[in-house]
Motif scaffolding. Sequence first.
Motif, PDB file in Angstrom:
ATOM      1  N   PRO A  83       0.837  -1.204   0.000  1.00  0.00           N
ATOM      2  CA  PRO A  83       0.000   0.000   0.000  1.00  0.00           C
ATOM      3  C   PRO A  83       0.874   1.256   0.000  1.00  0.00           C
ATOM      4  O   PRO A  83       2.017   1.219   0.464  1.00  0.00           O
ATOM      5  CB  PRO A  83      -0.768  -0.104   1.318  1.00  0.00           C
ATOM      6  CG  PRO A  83      -0.412  -1.403   1.932  1.00  0.00           C
ATOM      7  CD  PRO A  83       0.777  -1.968   1.226  1.00  0.00           C
ATOM      8  N   THR A  84       0.313   2.336  -0.513  1.00  0.00           N
ATOM      9  CA  THR A  84       1.060   3.602  -0.488  1.00  0.00           C
ATOM     10  C   THR A  84       1.069   4.130   0.937  1.00  0.00           C
ATOM     11  O   THR A  84       0.311   3.664   1.790  1.00  0.00           O
ATOM     12  CB  THR A  84       0.377   4.650  -1.392  1.00  0.00           C
ATOM     13  OG1 THR A  84      -0.956   4.851  -0.887  1.00  0.00           O
ATOM     14  CG2 THR A  84       0.334   4.161  -2.827  1.00  0.00           C
ATOM     15  N   LEU A  85       1.917   5.128   1.179  1.00  0.00           N
ATOM     16  CA  LEU A  85       2.004   5.705   2.524  1.00  0.00           C
ATOM     17  C   LEU A  85       0.652   6.278   2.942  1.00  0.00           C
ATOM     18  O   LEU A  85       0.249   6.202   4.097  1.00  0.00           O
ATOM     19  CB  LEU A  85       3.063   6.796   2.554  1.00  0.00           C
ATOM     20  CG  LEU A  85       4.516   6.319   2.631  1.00  0.00           C
ATOM     21  CD1 LEU A  85       5.438   7.522   2.736  1.00  0.00           C
ATOM     22  CD2 LEU A  85       4.710   5.373   3.807  1.00  0.00           C
ATOM     23  N   GLU A  86      -0.013   6.818   1.960  1.00  0.00           N
ATOM     24  CA  GLU A  86      -1.333   7.399   2.233  1.00  0.00           C
ATOM     25  C   GLU A  86      -2.292   6.334   2.735  1.00  0.00           C
ATOM     26  O   GLU A  86      -3.002   6.518   3.731  1.00  0.00           O
ATOM     27  CB  GLU A  86      -1.872   8.018   0.933  1.00  0.00           C
ATOM     28  CG  GLU A  86      -2.703   9.244   1.144  1.00  0.00           C
ATOM     29  CD  GLU A  86      -3.027   9.901  -0.198  1.00  0.00           C
ATOM     30  OE1 GLU A  86      -4.212  10.022  -0.508  1.00  0.00           O
ATOM     31  OE2 GLU A  86      -2.047  10.208  -0.931  1.00  0.00           O
ATOM     32  N   PHE A  94       4.446   0.478  10.710  1.00  0.00           N
ATOM     33  CA  PHE A  94       5.584  -0.101   9.997  1.00  0.00           C
ATOM     34  C   PHE A  94       5.100  -0.799   8.749  1.00  0.00           C
ATOM     35  O   PHE A  94       4.036  -1.394   8.716  1.00  0.00           O
ATOM     36  CB  PHE A  94       6.306  -1.122  10.867  1.00  0.00           C
ATOM     37  CG  PHE A  94       7.083  -0.460  11.949  1.00  0.00           C
ATOM     38  CD1 PHE A  94       8.403  -0.114  11.733  1.00  0.00           C
ATOM     39  CD2 PHE A  94       6.490  -0.157  13.149  1.00  0.00           C
ATOM     40  CE1 PHE A  94       9.111   0.519  12.719  1.00  0.00           C
ATOM     41  CE2 PHE A  94       7.200   0.463  14.135  1.00  0.00           C
ATOM     42  CZ  PHE A  94       8.523   0.815  13.941  1.00  0.00           C
ATOM     43  N   GLY A  95       5.932  -0.691   7.740  1.00  0.00           N
ATOM     44  CA  GLY A  95       5.632  -1.476   6.560  1.00  0.00           C
ATOM     45  C   GLY A  95       6.744  -2.471   6.350  1.00  0.00           C
ATOM     46  O   GLY A  95       7.928  -2.185   6.526  1.00  0.00           O
ATOM     47  N   THR A  96       6.400  -3.704   6.066  1.00  0.00           N
ATOM     48  CA  THR A  96       7.414  -4.658   5.632  1.00  0.00           C
ATOM     49  C   THR A  96       6.948  -5.250   4.332  1.00  0.00           C
ATOM     50  O   THR A  96       5.753  -5.341   4.069  1.00  0.00           O
ATOM     51  CB  THR A  96       7.642  -5.777   6.651  1.00  0.00           C
ATOM     52  OG1 THR A  96       6.403  -6.397   6.908  1.00  0.00           O
ATOM     53  CG2 THR A  96       8.248  -5.269   7.934  1.00  0.00           C
ATOM     54  N   GLY A  97       7.872  -5.631   3.552  1.00  0.00           N
ATOM     55  CA  GLY A  97       7.473  -6.155   2.266  1.00  0.00           C
ATOM     56  C   GLY A  97       8.500  -7.113   1.732  1.00  0.00           C
ATOM     57  O   GLY A  97       9.523  -7.385   2.355  1.00  0.00           O
ATOM     58  N   THR A  98       8.158  -7.681   0.593  1.00  0.00           N
ATOM     59  CA  THR A  98       9.032  -8.633  -0.038  1.00  0.00           C
ATOM     60  C   THR A  98       9.388  -8.099  -1.407  1.00  0.00           C
ATOM     61  O   THR A  98       8.541  -8.044  -2.275  1.00  0.00           O
ATOM     62  CB  THR A  98       8.308  -9.975  -0.199  1.00  0.00           C
ATOM     63  OG1 THR A  98       7.687 -10.293   1.018  1.00  0.00           O
ATOM     64  CG2 THR A  98       9.264 -11.061  -0.593  1.00  0.00           C
ATOM     65  N   ARG A 114       3.103  -6.620  -0.290  1.00  0.00           N
ATOM     66  CA  ARG A 114       2.836  -6.499   1.121  1.00  0.00           C
ATOM     67  C   ARG A 114       2.932  -7.862   1.794  1.00  0.00           C
ATOM     68  O   ARG A 114       2.492  -8.873   1.247  1.00  0.00           O
ATOM     69  CB  ARG A 114       1.429  -5.938   1.323  1.00  0.00           C
ATOM     70  CG  ARG A 114       1.153  -5.534   2.744  1.00  0.00           C
ATOM     71  CD  ARG A 114      -0.305  -5.193   2.918  1.00  0.00           C
ATOM     72  NE  ARG A 114      -1.135  -6.389   2.760  1.00  0.00           N
ATOM     73  CZ  ARG A 114      -2.464  -6.347   2.792  1.00  0.00           C
ATOM     74  NH1 ARG A 114      -3.087  -5.201   2.904  1.00  0.00           N
ATOM     75  NH2 ARG A 114      -3.148  -7.447   2.682  1.00  0.00           N
ATOM     76  N   ASP A 115       3.473  -7.852   2.993  1.00  0.00           N
ATOM     77  CA  ASP A 115       3.505  -9.110   3.739  1.00  0.00           C
ATOM     78  C   ASP A 115       2.250  -9.263   4.546  1.00  0.00           C
ATOM     79  O   ASP A 115       1.714  -8.311   5.081  1.00  0.00           O
ATOM     80  CB  ASP A 115       4.697  -9.114   4.707  1.00  0.00           C
ATOM     81  CG  ASP A 115       5.943  -9.537   3.979  1.00  0.00           C
ATOM     82  OD1 ASP A 115       5.804  -9.992   2.834  1.00  0.00           O
ATOM     83  OD2 ASP A 115       7.025  -9.399   4.545  1.00  0.00           O
ATOM     84  N   ASP A 116       1.818 -10.487   4.609  1.00  0.00           N
ATOM     85  CA  ASP A 116       0.690 -10.798   5.470  1.00  0.00           C
ATOM     86  C   ASP A 116       1.134 -11.965   6.314  1.00  0.00           C
ATOM     87  O   ASP A 116       1.705 -12.923   5.815  1.00  0.00           O
ATOM     88  CB  ASP A 116      -0.540 -11.162   4.628  1.00  0.00           C
ATOM     89  CG  ASP A 116      -1.752 -11.308   5.491  1.00  0.00           C
ATOM     90  OD1 ASP A 116      -1.758 -12.251   6.312  1.00  0.00           O
ATOM     91  OD2 ASP A 116      -2.690 -10.502   5.355  1.00  0.00           O
TER      92      ASP A 116
END
Lengths: 483, 259
Positions: A83-86, A94-98, A114-116
């Motif tokens: 997702p965007t910061l907005e 926190f954002g984590t991702g792959t 996006r990680d789930d």
Amino acid sequence: MEALIYASGGVVIVTILAVVYYLTHESKYAYERKFDYGYRVALQPVSGQYEKDLSLDPYATLVTANKEGLDGLDEKEETVPMPTLEELSGGATFGTGTPLSGDLAKVDPSKLYRDDWRAQKPANVGQRFLVFGFATPEYKSDKMAIAWAPDASFNSELAPFDLHLRLVRAPSSVTVQPIDIDLKRQPEGRMELPSYVATSDEARTEGYVFALEATPTSSTAAAVSGGIFRSEWDPTGSYPKFGFVPLLMGTFLITLLAILFASPFAIATAVYLSESAPSRVREWVKPVIELLASVPTVVLGYFGLMLVAPFLQNTLAKAVGMDSGRALLTTSLIMAVLLIPTITSVAEDALRAVPQSMRDGGEALGLTLKERLRKIVLPAAKGGLTAAILLGMARAIGETMIVWILGGGAPLLPTFHGVKDTVGNLMKPVTAAPDTVAREMGNVDFQGVHYGHLFLLGLTLFVLTLVINIVGYRLGRRNAWQS
Amino acid sequence: MIETATSTPVVIGVRGLNVFYGEKQALKNISAEIHEKKVTTLIGPSGCGKSTFLRTLNRMNDRIEGIRIEGDIQIAGEDPYAKGADLLALRRRVGMVFQKPNPFPMTIYENVAMGPKMHYGLRGKQLDEVVEEALREAALWDEVKDDFRKKNGLNLSGGQQQRLCIARMLAVRPEIILMDEPCSALDPISTAKVEELIGQLSGAHTLLVVTHNLQQAERISDYTAFFMFGELVEHGHSKAIFTDPVHRSTQDYVSGRFG
């Protein structure tokens, strides 16, 4: 006639060879085992609600290796764009991702996923799995933390590979020491880092990048061989464990107790029959005892289940705490009933094989029946008596039905903290090697890893009983007076 | 008919002895007197009852099912079959050596020590002395003195085993020695040794020896008893029995016409 003898001898030998070949051949599937791993990694605030239990953090990334059965849903979830910061604002801190591309220099924001926490990220041994992370503008602290923990029931000790969590890239605006965590040494932990707050969507791609890496340390065969000496048998868990120890321990305990219960009775009966019973009594009692040996063990098992188990449970429940009549004690008692005729019969033969002249010699010297027994007959028949007990052992080791019906089916690793605890082991359910093979063989994947391990277990049992039988046979033949 | 000699006192007296195995009568109305410190051999064809007679003297037949013993036996003035008879004292007084050497499955020392330990409660040095003396008397000492404490009695040769059994028996200090075909399982050299031993023992012990070997009987004995079909046919000085027997059947047997 001669041809018939050769033919039947041949059939026996061919059968034994075929059994050995089949057991060996099928147990090779045990060596096709793949070792799974499962690890969670998450970026967290320095103090937060998921600090203690990473598995509850919805934004933790779960990386797993070699896990089959990831369903379609997981794959779809995995491809949900970051997702965007907005979109994140007001929600996640926190954002984590792959990052799907391995090129760390330029992480394409549109290629971030996006990680789930429910979605498992597959990674094979030897591959590197990247986790990407940053804080959203709402986060105010100048510290954040990287936390890691193994997936439930995953034990990196058992896996034949090294697991490392490394910091492969830090944002250019922060200064941080290199991080390389050996997950075998430190399977669970948390480490503080300088905050990196992404103020724009572009800045997200500047975030921390961690790599989770598994590198093989030993061959699969070595790992499988080592694995069977472990103390856990859990063939259907998400990280299956094929330790033979609890099963062989069950076999050992049942055999030991059954021999302890049966031998005094059996040897006393044998002594009575061979030394002092009138021949009329002996002529009747010996065949009856040998007949007992032919009672089907399933009958003995249900006899134990319907009569002995409830009786023991009712009488012992209050005294020592017995949750179920299906326990080590019940199993061993009924096993002893099975062994008594076998041991009695062989022991009686061994005692009768002691030459009458030795007894005469003792009698002429003035020894009473008891003294003749203790000083002459029993020592002379030592080999045969040992053989009787060993043959009983081999019988107990291979016995399936009684343990299946009466054991209760749970692995037992005995504990010895004081007298009460030691005695308490008798009241616990138990499972042994043969009943495990019988119970589980019907439910395994044909020629799968579990299947292979059951054959390996069968081979172990076969070798064990073969050795005991050979030793027993040799001891039985070697009589002191014939040397 | 019984011929008696009066050179030494009678130590075993048997009168009207009948022994039955179930329905079968093994010994028929046996009466005999055995002289002290002499060698008496019992001869006769197989199954004639000579072994039964020997074993009846020291109650070795008690365990046989269906056995019935009638008659009067006196051993040194005591009836071994009397109510309350001291069986242990009988075993102490009467030693026995068997056809087949029967050492116990233990060391030579333990074999010999078992009797004196049990009967006289000997321990330690005293016991060692008794064991050595018995082994010397049985002419086995020189052959085993180096390892008799370690070597199993069963690891000796047949002849040595038999001498070990004799030593074991002698260690209890019996007055009367019963030997049931002591040489029939031995080679000629071992047999000669045992015969020599019998000669040495006869000075101090009363010996009853069952044998099938007539030359042996003639060689070793002072008296001979001839059994046939459960009856004691003739009993007297060996010289008389072998050279001038009274009965026809004795004559036939000692001259080898049957047996």
